[in-house]
Design an enzyme around this catalytic site. Structure first.
Site, PDB file in Angstrom:
ATOM      1  N   GLU A  80      85.267  -0.592  75.683  1.00 39.41           N
ATOM      2  CA  GLU A  80      86.273   0.385  75.931  1.00 39.41           C
ATOM      3  C   GLU A  80      87.659  -0.317  76.071  1.00 39.41           C
ATOM      4  OE1 GLU A  80      85.328   2.858  79.329  1.00 39.41           O
ATOM      5  OE2 GLU A  80      83.842   4.098  77.834  1.00 39.41           O
ATOM      6  N   GLU A  86      78.381   5.663  73.550  1.00 37.13           N
ATOM      7  CA  GLU A  86      78.304   6.231  75.033  1.00 37.13           C
ATOM      8  C   GLU A  86      78.595   7.668  74.996  1.00 37.13           C
ATOM      9  OE1 GLU A  86      79.928   2.493  77.586  1.00 37.13           O
ATOM     10  OE2 GLU A  86      80.499   4.517  78.060  1.00 37.13           O
TER      11      GLU A  86
END
Length: 464
Positions: free
Chosen positions: A187, A306
């Protein structure tokens, strides 16, 4: 330990650039996240937990496990406790994970650092740089990208890990087909950079450097998928105003050394003050718009790396103790299994249509001896009684925290007797969690079978 049989070939991009291929056949997959495998494997008494995760993944028909290949600074079982210094014992733990995954025919997607503070990540690199330069320490991860000292340390890590030879198999990491690919970071973003240049420059230079070290493996960015100025018409599809995050999905993945794209999906965390059905609708839209970008503009396959939905029984608690009024993260009709089913149906639909999507990794699975710290763990076997007790305690604490937040926002809310009420519902909570976990496991297994059938059909079509 016996050396594993030679793994199948490296995962590659198909000629039409819309999916993965393995040995010339389609490789669409269902996978999972289990971030802690390396650190657990480095502790001899905990290696069985790693084997349990890998065994359960294999038995469920999963093909890919996404996990961390980093742990920096003063962390438990840190891989890199100090700049350029590596704990061989922890590296052997990562060797163990890869060797055991190879024995089971699993592929592993390795993340190389973290924007967030757990496991050290970029914040630890920035701290090391400040110490080296003798300046006040800052904990701003966004300073990582343009800091020369950070990049020197990180590139040294990339050289070290790609040239590492597995102590169990004798195979260098750069030559190990068990590794599906490298994710530059978990991320990555650069808060405050509206231009997006800081993150983009780092992606371009780092991916190119990594590819020069290892041309066998695929590379991805590891981003959540926030859309930017390169696709202005899609900005309303972001979960909130993300322009200050320094991300641009299309631009970030157009980097020549980036082979495939990833997105993450967290509607119950990203979207506030909306009901659960709206969150599920957003999930469908988020997948659809990114598949469209990858198919029509990017021409690189997409992985949903995810996605999850909290499953910790709090809704059941609140319904029973009359505190449902202020808690909106769950509804009676939308549970984790329903959400996963909706996500998988979107992925399968696009894959069947030949669009540029190739797989997904749900968050997360763990050993039956590992507590459900984030409320999203899927257990493929019943948790131990000790873990169930810990999970119940964690759920009560989370429920208290949520209700305290609600009380802070609403003077009419009352916390009177909350803890005793919640603790009195522990048995009901655990029953609720067990039932929903069973549903989720069935959904995951079914999707894994569906993806396997898609691969089989695609292989037969190529033969014909």
């Amino acid at each position: 330990m016996e050396c594993p049989a030679p793994a199948a070939g490296f995962v590659q991009i198909s000629p039409d650039r819309r999916r993965f291929e393995l040995d010339g056949s389609p490789f669409c997959f269902t996978g999972c996240n289990s971030y802690y495998l390396m650190t657990r494997a480095a502790a001899p008494g905990l290696q069985q937990q790693v084997l349990e995760v890998l065994d359960d993944a294999k038995a469920a028909g999963l093909a890919v496990v996404r996990t961390w290949a980093f742990n920096d600074g003063p962390e438990w079982n840190a891989l890199q406790p100090a700049p350029g210094q590596f704990d061989e014992r922890v590296f052997v733990g990562l060797d163990f994970v890869l060797a055991e995954a190879a024995r089971r025919g699993l592929k592993v997607l390795l993340a190389l650092t973290n924007y967030w503070t757990p496991f050290g990540g970029m914040t630890q690199y920035v701290k090391w740089s400040c110490e080296r330069r003798g300046v006040p320490i800052t904990h701003k991860a966004q300073a990582f990208y343009a800091d020369r000292h950070c990049q020197d340390i990180f590139k040294n890590f990339l050289v070290t890990i790609t040239s590492r030879t597995n102590t169990f198999t004798g195979v260098p990491y750069r030559d190990d087909p068990t590794i599906l690919g490298w994710s530059l970071a978990n991320e990555p973003r650069c808060e405050g950079d509206y231009s997006g240049s800081s993150l983009q420059d780092w992606i371009d230079s780092t991916a190119e450097f990594l590819k020069s070290l290892d041309s066998n493996h695929l590379i991805t960015v590891g981003s959540e998928g926030f859309l930017g100025s390169s696709t202005p018409d899609l900005l309303p599809d972001n979960p909130y105003d993300t322009m200050n995050q320094g991300c641009d999905f299309l631009r970030n993945h157009q980097s020549p050394s980036v082979d495939f794209a990833t997105i993450h999906l967290w509607p119950d965390s990203w979207l506030t003050n909306v009901d659960d059905e709206r969150r599920v609708q957003f999930a469908r839209r988020w997948i659809n718009c990114h598949v469209d970008v990858c198919t029509q503009l990017l021409r690189k396959p997409l992985v949903l790396a995810e996605f999850g939905w909290k499953l910790d029984g709090r809704a059941a608690y609140y319904d029973k103790v009359g505190l449902r009024r202020s808690y909106t993260t769950f509804s009676k009709t939308v549970v984790q299994g329903h959400y996963l089913l909706q996500v998988y149906e979107q992925i399968v639909s696009h894959a069947k249509a030949g669009h540029a999507v190739t797989g997904s990794c749900f968050w997360m699975t763990a050993s039956s001896a590992y507590p459900d710290y984030d409320g999203m763990t899927v257990y493929f076997r019943p948790p131990t009684p000790e873990v169930e007790s810990q999970n119940a305690e964690l759920m009560v604490k989370k429920a208290q925290s949520d209700e305290q937040q609600c009380a802070a926002n609403s003077p009419q809310s009352s916390l009177g007797g909350l803890q005793s009420k919640l603790q009195g519902q522990v048995s009901s909570l655990l029953d609720h969690a067990r039932h929903n976990n069973k549903t989720v496991v069935e959904v995951i297994r079914t999707n894994a079978k569906t993806m396997h059938e898609l691969n089989k059909q695609g292989k037969e079509c190529k033969v014909m």
